[in-house]
Design an enzyme around this catalytic site. Structure first.
Site, PDB file in Angstrom:
ATOM      1  N   ASP A  73       0.830  -1.202   0.000  1.00 27.61           N
ATOM      2  CA  ASP A  73       0.000   0.000   0.000  1.00 27.61           C
ATOM      3  C   ASP A  73       0.867   1.255   0.000  1.00 27.61           C
ATOM      4  OD1 ASP A  73      -2.367   1.420   0.028  1.00 27.61           O
ATOM      5  OD2 ASP A  73      -2.627   1.302   2.197  1.00 27.61           O
TER       6      ASP A  73
ATOM      7  N   TRP B 185       2.705   8.065  -2.039  1.00 29.62           N
ATOM      8  CA  TRP B 185       4.138   8.338  -2.041  1.00 29.62           C
ATOM      9  C   TRP B 185       4.516   9.185  -3.259  1.00 29.62           C
ATOM     10  CZ3 TRP B 185       8.064   6.782  -5.460  1.00 29.62           C
ATOM     11  CH2 TRP B 185       9.385   6.910  -4.981  1.00 29.62           C
TER      12      TRP B 185
ATOM     13  N   SER C  42      -6.347  -5.444  -6.274  1.00 27.34           N
ATOM     14  CA  SER C  42      -7.590  -5.974  -5.728  1.00 27.34           C
ATOM     15  C   SER C  42      -8.679  -5.991  -6.785  1.00 27.34           C
ATOM     16  CB  SER C  42      -8.053  -5.117  -4.541  1.00 27.34           C
ATOM     17  OG  SER C  42      -8.510  -3.848  -4.992  1.00 27.34           O
TER      18      SER C  42
ATOM     19  N   ASN D  79      -9.724  -2.531  -7.405  1.00 25.51           N
ATOM     20  CA  ASN D  79      -8.819  -1.757  -8.261  1.00 25.51           C
ATOM     21  C   ASN D  79      -9.206  -1.853  -9.734  1.00 25.51           C
ATOM     22  OD1 ASN D  79      -5.819  -2.635  -6.362  1.00 25.51           O
ATOM     23  ND2 ASN D  79      -7.337  -1.019  -6.007  1.00 25.51           N
TER      24      ASN D  79
END
Length: 251
Positions: free
Chosen positions: A31, A36, A77, A80
């Site tokens: 994750d 980021w 997932s 997603n």
């Protein structure tokens, strides 16, 4: 279920002296790639690419975990799959490129959790080819949870269980003797040990549907570091903490 978000002192979670519980199966939620990248003013693709590179680093570090027989990573997932194509397509390219690179190392036997057949045909074909290259290797299993959701896995497993008994004409036997092992044998992880330690990066403290059946008695480490920035010290902190646990499995 036990979870922490920090590195405990030697007094926390103390257990009798000794080697600690065996770590046979480590499972990780990858994750924080997008956050980021945003914090650095970069694109989502930038975050995904660095996340893919970090997977290869992480696999190298995990080779030092001598008891490890199974490693599970969750890069995609079922939810997603609902992302816009402008974001999903680059992520799929990173996943396929990274999976090919993993296969080329010949250090892991690739297995898929989830429904990768739902992906575009060229992507699914590339993933199948990578797994086939490693199928006969005498190496630890690397589960890649791709197009994976925990509830979806359980539903598919129960469907397989019912169909198998329906075809055998033994539905009445199933009803009389139905138990947890019947479900476990029909999940994507059939024949594998359950996760001992689950790590989620980037500070989120939720499972998001990750292996809810298999990880019922796992230890949980919520690491604040986003996945693209994770380093060996983060892995060591999680595994050192795990070694100090006294696992009771709810007893």
């Amino acid at each position: 279920m036990t979870s922490v978000t920090h590195t405990p002192s030697p007094q926390e979670g103390d257990r009798p002296a000794g080697p600690g519980p065996a770590l046979r199966h480590l499972a990780v939620v990858l994750d924080g790639n997008r956050r980021w990248a945003r914090e650095r003013g970069e694109t989502t693709l930038y975050g995904f690419r660095h996340g893919g590179e970090r997977v290869l680093d992480f696999l190298t570090w995990c080779q030092d975990l001598t008891e490890l027989t199974t490693l599970t990573l969750w890069p995609l997932s079922t939810e997603n799959l609902e992302r816009p194509a402008t974001e999903l397509d680059p992520l799929l390219r990173v996943i396929t490129d990274t999976t090919r690179a993993i296969a080329a190392t010949r250090q892991w036997r690739i297995h898929y959790l989830g429904t990768p057949h739902r992906l575009p045909a060229p992507v699914a074909r590339t993933l199948d080819e990578a797994a086939e290259q490693t199928r006969r290797l005498d190496r630890p299993v690397l589960n890649l949870a791709i197009a994976y959701g925990g509830r979806d896995e359980i539903v598919r497993g129960v469907q397989r269980l019912i169909v198998s008994h329906q075809e055998a004409g033994t539905l009445d036997d199933l009803v009389r003797h139905f138990g947890p092992d019947d479900i476990s044998r029909h999940l994507d992880t059939a024949g594998q040990p359950d996760p001992d330690l689950v790590v989620r990066t980037a500070g989120e403290q939720r499972l998001s549907g990750f292996m809810p059946w298999q990880a019922a008695y796992a230890e949980y480490w919520f690491c604040p570091t986003p996945w693209p920035a994770i380093d060996r010290a983060d892995l060591d902190a999680a595994t050192d903490w795990y070694r100090r646990r006294s696992r009771t499995y709810g007893r």
